[in-house]
Design an enzyme around this catalytic site. Structure first.
Site, PDB file in Angstrom:
ATOM      1  CE  LYS A 117      -5.764   5.254  -3.737  1.00  0.00           C
ATOM      2  NZ  LYS A 117      -5.679   6.501  -2.965  1.00  0.00           N
ATOM      3  NE  ARG A 149       0.697   5.810  -1.715  1.00  0.00           N
ATOM      4  CZ  ARG A 149      -0.411   5.179  -1.327  1.00  0.00           C
ATOM      5  NH1 ARG A 149      -0.683   3.977  -1.766  1.00  0.00           N
ATOM      6  NH2 ARG A 149      -1.253   5.781  -0.507  1.00  0.00           N
ATOM      7  NE  ARG A 163      -9.175   6.464   5.655  1.00  0.00           N
ATOM      8  CZ  ARG A 163      -8.488   6.426   4.517  1.00  0.00           C
ATOM      9  NH1 ARG A 163      -9.002   5.861   3.434  1.00  0.00           N
ATOM     10  NH2 ARG A 163      -7.293   6.954   4.428  1.00  0.00           N
ATOM     11  NE  ARG A 198      -5.350   4.077   7.028  1.00  0.00           N
ATOM     12  CZ  ARG A 198      -5.322   4.118   5.695  1.00  0.00           C
ATOM     13  NH1 ARG A 198      -6.271   3.522   4.998  1.00  0.00           N
ATOM     14  NH2 ARG A 198      -4.347   4.738   5.075  1.00  0.00           N
ATOM     15  NE  ARG A 211      -2.086   8.495   4.410  1.00  0.00           N
ATOM     16  CZ  ARG A 211      -3.340   8.460   4.874  1.00  0.00           C
ATOM     17  NH1 ARG A 211      -3.590   8.838   6.114  1.00  0.00           N
ATOM     18  NH2 ARG A 211      -4.307   8.049   4.111  1.00  0.00           N
TER      19      ARG A 211
HETATM   20  P1  ADP Z   1      -4.368   6.006   1.280  1.00  0.00           P
HETATM   21  O1  ADP Z   1      -5.627   5.834   2.057  1.00  0.00           O
HETATM   22  O2  ADP Z   1      -3.548   7.153   1.723  1.00  0.00           O
HETATM   23  O3  ADP Z   1      -4.544   5.956  -0.184  1.00  0.00           O
HETATM   24  P2  ADP Z   1      -3.144   3.354   1.477  1.00  0.00           P
HETATM   25  O4  ADP Z   1      -4.021   2.568   2.342  1.00  0.00           O
HETATM   26  O5  ADP Z   1      -3.141   3.067   0.018  1.00  0.00           O
HETATM   27  O6  ADP Z   1      -3.388   4.896   1.752  1.00  0.00           O
HETATM   28  O7  ADP Z   1      -1.628   3.248   1.988  1.00  0.00           O
HETATM   29  C1  ADP Z   1      -1.279   3.498   3.339  1.00  0.00           C
HETATM   30  C2  ADP Z   1       0.240   3.638   3.471  1.00  0.00           C
HETATM   31  O8  ADP Z   1       0.903   2.444   3.001  1.00  0.00           O
HETATM   32  C3  ADP Z   1       0.884   4.759   2.644  1.00  0.00           C
HETATM   33  O9  ADP Z   1       0.801   6.019   3.289  1.00  0.00           O
HETATM   34  C4  ADP Z   1       2.322   4.250   2.538  1.00  0.00           C
HETATM   35  O10 ADP Z   1       3.026   4.433   3.733  1.00  0.00           O
HETATM   36  C5  ADP Z   1       2.122   2.743   2.352  1.00  0.00           C
HETATM   37  N1  ADP Z   1       1.998   2.397   0.917  1.00  0.00           N
HETATM   38  C6  ADP Z   1       0.883   1.904   0.310  1.00  0.00           C
HETATM   39  N2  ADP Z   1       1.107   1.693  -0.996  1.00  0.00           N
HETATM   40  C7  ADP Z   1       2.391   2.071  -1.238  1.00  0.00           C
HETATM   41  C8  ADP Z   1       3.208   2.124  -2.389  1.00  0.00           C
HETATM   42  N3  ADP Z   1       2.731   1.746  -3.578  1.00  0.00           N
HETATM   43  N4  ADP Z   1       4.479   2.572  -2.254  1.00  0.00           N
HETATM   44  C9  ADP Z   1       4.961   2.942  -1.076  1.00  0.00           C
HETATM   45  N5  ADP Z   1       4.248   2.947   0.060  1.00  0.00           N
HETATM   46  C10 ADP Z   1       2.969   2.515  -0.003  1.00  0.00           C
END
Ligand code: ADP
Length: 191
Positions: A14, A89, A128, A134, A145
């Site tokens: 994404k 989400r 990654r 991370r 996750r």
């Molecule tokens: P990924 O690489 O898993 O898509 P993101 O960078 O988008 O992860 O998000 C990292 C973390 O931030 C998530 O695992 C969650 O803890 C928190 N987070 C991000 N966006 C949201 C959301 N819309 N609602 C709740 N928690 C979120």
């Protein structure tokens, strides 16, 4: 306004594709994950509140996430449109986003889901983790996750499908080929 949601499980690509889309369509990219990481880095009150949850791979409560998202969108009143990445989400987040945009006389134009199988996701995130370190990319946190994704986030898809706004793009292959497929969908939603 052209408001898009880029949807997909952790590691779907994404972030990479959002960067390309914003430059082509002149949109503002709002990634809730990036916003949370910036808060944590700068040790803001919000960052302190959410850092443990994020490190464990759990979702941040809707109330906090929605307020942060709306504040960020309101910083860009002149935007041509937004790409929402990592948001919504949960179904309550999706409803809140609809209400928020409606209050501005706008709406979501389309939701594009990047389709990537589990095996490929695990490979990408392991890579990654090596590159960025991370903490939530570590295997046990990643497992959480992915559970959160299948428990809560997946339900956002039927929500948008019922509105006739959902399309899917294969997220495996060359970055530019995936980008072209995404653009074809965006152009459909723009019509
Ligand atoms: P990924 O690489 O898993 O898509 P993101 O960078 O988008 O992860 O998000 C990292 C973390 O931030 C998530 O695992 C969650 O803890 C928190 N987070 C991000 N966006 C949201 C959301 N819309 N609602 C709740 N928690 C979120």
């Amino acid at each position: 306004m052209l408001n898009l949601v880029l949807f997909g499980p952790p590691g779907a690509g994404k972030g990479t594709q959002s960067e390309k889309l914003i430059s082509k369509y002149q949109l503002i990219h709002i990634s809730t994950g990036d916003l949370f990481r910036a808060h944590i880095k700068h040790q803001t009150a919000l960052g302190k509140r959410v850092s443990a949850l994020i490190a464990e791979g759990e979702l941040v409560p809707d109330e906090i996430t929605i307020a942060m998202l709306e504040e960020e969108a309101d910083k860009n009143p002149q935007a041509n449109g937004f790409i929402f990445d990592g948001f919504p989400r949960t179904v309550p987040q999706a409803k809140a986003l609809d209400d928020f945009l409606e209050s501005k006389g706008s709406a979501i134009a389309g939701v594009i889901a990047l389709d990537v199988d589990q095996e490929e996701l695990t490979k990408r995130i392991a890579q990654r983790q090596l590159e960025t370190g991370r903490v939530d990319d570590q295997a046990d946190k990643l497992k959480k996750r992915i559970e959160e994704y299948f428990d809560k986030t997946i339900h956002v898809l039927p929500y948008y499908e019922a509105q006739g706004k959902l399309s899917k793009v294969n997220g495996i292959g060359k970055i530019d080929d995936i980008f072209n497929a995404l653009c074809a969908q965006v152009d459909q939603h723009q019509k």
